[in-house]
Scaffold this motif. Structure first.
Motif, short mmCIF file in Angstrom:
data_model
loop_
_atom_site.label_atom_id
_atom_site.label_comp_id
_atom_site.label_asym_id
_atom_site.label_seq_id
_atom_site.Cartn_x
_atom_site.Cartn_y
_atom_site.Cartn_z
N HIS A 65 51.22 42.96 40.47
CA HIS A 65 50.02 43.10 41.29
C HIS A 65 50.35 44.07 42.43
O HIS A 65 50.29 43.73 43.60
CB HIS A 65 49.54 41.73 41.80
N GLU B 284 44.10 42.19 52.66
CA GLU B 284 43.19 42.88 51.72
C GLU B 284 43.50 44.39 51.72
O GLU B 284 42.68 45.21 52.10
CB GLU B 284 41.74 42.56 52.08
N TRP B 285 44.71 44.72 51.33
CA TRP B 285 45.15 46.11 51.14
C TRP B 285 44.74 46.98 52.34
O TRP B 285 44.99 46.58 53.48
CB TRP B 285 44.62 46.64 49.80
N GLN C 296 49.94 40.02 48.95
CA GLN C 296 48.82 39.66 49.80
C GLN C 296 49.00 38.32 50.52
O GLN C 296 48.35 38.08 51.53
CB GLN C 296 47.52 39.64 48.98
N TYR D 117 33.43 42.37 40.58
CA TYR D 117 32.84 42.15 41.90
C TYR D 117 31.47 42.80 42.05
O TYR D 117 30.53 42.18 42.54
CB TYR D 117 33.75 42.71 43.00
N GLU E 59 39.19 37.23 38.46
CA GLU E 59 38.83 37.41 39.87
C GLU E 59 37.33 37.60 39.98
O GLU E 59 36.75 38.38 39.21
CB GLU E 59 39.47 38.67 40.49
N ASN F 35 47.84 43.69 36.82
CA ASN F 35 46.56 43.50 37.47
C ASN F 35 45.93 44.86 37.75
O ASN F 35 46.53 45.70 38.43
CB ASN F 35 46.72 42.76 38.81
N GLU F 36 44.75 45.06 37.23
CA GLU F 36 43.92 46.23 37.54
C GLU F 36 44.67 47.55 37.52
O GLU F 36 44.72 48.27 38.52
CB GLU F 36 43.24 46.04 38.90
N TRP G 283 38.51 34.76 43.41
CA TRP G 283 39.35 35.49 44.35
C TRP G 283 38.76 35.23 45.72
O TRP G 283 37.63 35.65 45.95
CB TRP G 283 39.36 37.01 44.08
#
Ligand code: FCB
Length: 461
Positions: free
Chosen positions: A134, A415-416, A33, A304, A361, A178-179, A408
């Protein structure tokens, strides 16, 4: 509540020592990113390089080729962090930068880049938190099946060993993934990330192999880093039904398993949640759950907003992703603002897993532009951060063992699928000039960390 009232309340909490003095205040980023330099100094291609080039995959055809050019501007970015006063920086190593083919020969120039990053943040009094993965899988490994090839657990452990041996003298905090719940569901179930599949069997296989890779990497890190402090970073959001029908409730339960539990429960409790246990069974070999469930030192949570599901018999997974309902507060990018969900999530994680929690995040996205005087007064982000940090304090007051909080993100970045127009940074980045401009939220966060009220924050509109 005005921003000033919120700031006062947060300050009051700090003064009552609700948050211990050694509480970790940080910012997070990730390699693909921000780094750019996609073809520089021997970096191999990642799955995101190819995926982002396919028309329709990323808004406006954006790619991470240049991103925030952090590869060349890391020193300026470290100075920005020093300005914030953070005491921790979570970043990720790009697997294809240090092992261009994913395994085999290491790339010295890539390793040397992370030496510079790590030495720079340490010199600034900031602790590096290194995440191994990530989402930028080496394309060369994807070509050999990627997460569908069981051998990847060993490849990942070898990569972890390389990273541990090189940086373990200076880095003690390591996250394996990550995630994992996000990149597997989006990549293999919903086709929003590479490799772009909607294939339940592939999803279940990938889930199990990622879990095996996690366990193998924990062992490698322990073996090669003295006093390592190891965890994984999970996206944990309440999974809610769009409507309160039995079918939507079942859809939300399933989404909850994929998103919140497929990895955390396997890695920490040693079993899969019920529906997934049946689905992954064909891929589980004797001894696998012991290989996956290795002792770790903390639980990393990214939070989030609640996520929503509705039943969809025609969808490969039997449920569909849904947007938040119309009648709820949202950020500019449409994510529901629900700080009570954050408090409840932290309290629940504390009871469920009994590990110290680090929020790795949290933040708000916006479609932001500089104002006429070249500033960005991001009151909405300040409001979001304030109420979410307040909710974290509430969770701590309720007994949750939360030891750190990372925003974050440091910088506006790639952002993807949403590309560069979805901005999460405390610092604005001009994608053309690469100029960095700290937003009002950066000053607000610095004030919070310093534990001083500072000048009165701007009023909410
Ligand atoms: C998380 C990702 C991170 C970023 C934020 C907004 O899911 O870990 O890379 O995209 O969302």
């Amino acid at each position: 509540m005005s921003a000033a009232t919120i700031q006062e309340r947060l300050q009051g909490e700090l003064e009552r020592h609700l948050v211990p003095r050694d509480f970790v205040w940080g910012v997070s980023t990730s390699s693909y990113q921000i780094e750019g330099a996609a073809a520089v100094d021997g970096r191999g291609p990642s799955v995101w390089d190819g995926y982002s080039r396919v028309p329709g995959h990323v808004a406006n055809g954006h790619t991470g080729d240049v991103a925030c050019d952090h590869y060349h501007r890391y020193a300026e970015d470290t100075a920005l962090m020093r300005g914030l006063g953070v005491n921790a920086y979570r970043f990720s190593v790009a697997w294809p930068r240090v092992l261009p083919a994913g395994r085999g020969a290491a790339n010295e120039a890539g390793l040397a880049f992370y030496d510079r990053v790590i030495d720079g943040v340490l010199a600034a009094g900031i602790e590096p938190w290194l995440c191994l993965y990530h989402w930028d899988l080496p394309q060369a490994l994807q070509d050999q099946g990627g997460w569908l090839n069981r051998d990847i657990a060993g490849w990942f452990a070898d990569y972890a060993t390389l990273v541990a041996r090189r940086f373990g003298d200076r880095v003690k905090r390591f996250a394996t993934f990550n995630e994992p719940g996000v990149f597997t569901l989006f990549g293999y179930g919903l086709a929003w990330h590479p490799p772009g599949l909607t294939d339940p069997a592939a999803l279940h296989q990938a889930i199990h192999h990622v879990n095996l890779a996690h366990g193998a990497a924990v062992d490698a890190l322990r073996a090669h880093v003295a006093s390592a402090s190891i965890g994984a970073t999970h996206s944990v959001q309440p999974a809610r039904p769009v409507d309160h029908t039995a079918a939507d409730e079942a859809a939300a339960t399933l989404l909850d398993e994929y998103w919140n539990k497929a990895f955390a429960e396997a890695q920490i409790l040693g079993h899969y949640p019920p529906a997934l246990a049946r689905a992954v069974e064909p891929y589980v070999q004797a001894g696998d759950m012991e290989r996956i469930c290795r002792p770790t030192d903390w639980f990393g949570v990214n939070h989030y907003s609640p996520v929503f599901a509705r039943a969809d018999a025609a969808a490969p997974l039997g449920f569909a992703w849904a947007d938040a309902p119309d009648n709820v507060p949202k950020t500019q990018v449409g994510w529901q603002v629900d700080p009570a969900a954050f408090r409840d999530t932290l309290v629940d994680l504390d009871r469920r897993y009994r590990l110290p929690i680090y929020v790795l995040e949290n933040g708000a996205g916006g479609h932001e532009k500089l104002d006429a005087s070249g500033n960005l007064i991001d009151l909405e982000r300040i409001g979001y951060l304030a109420v979410y940090i307040g909710a974290m304090y509430d969770a701590i007051a309720a007994g949750a063992d939360v030891r750190g909080y990372f925003v974050w993100s440091l910088l506006d970045n790639f952002e993807w699928g949403a590309g560069y127009d979805c901005r999460f940074g405390l610092v604005y980045v001009d994608p053309v000039t690469q100029r960095r401009i700290p937003k009002a939220s950066a000053h607000w966060y610095a004030n919070l960390i310093r534990g001083m009220v500072g000048e009165a924050p701007p009023q909410e509109p």
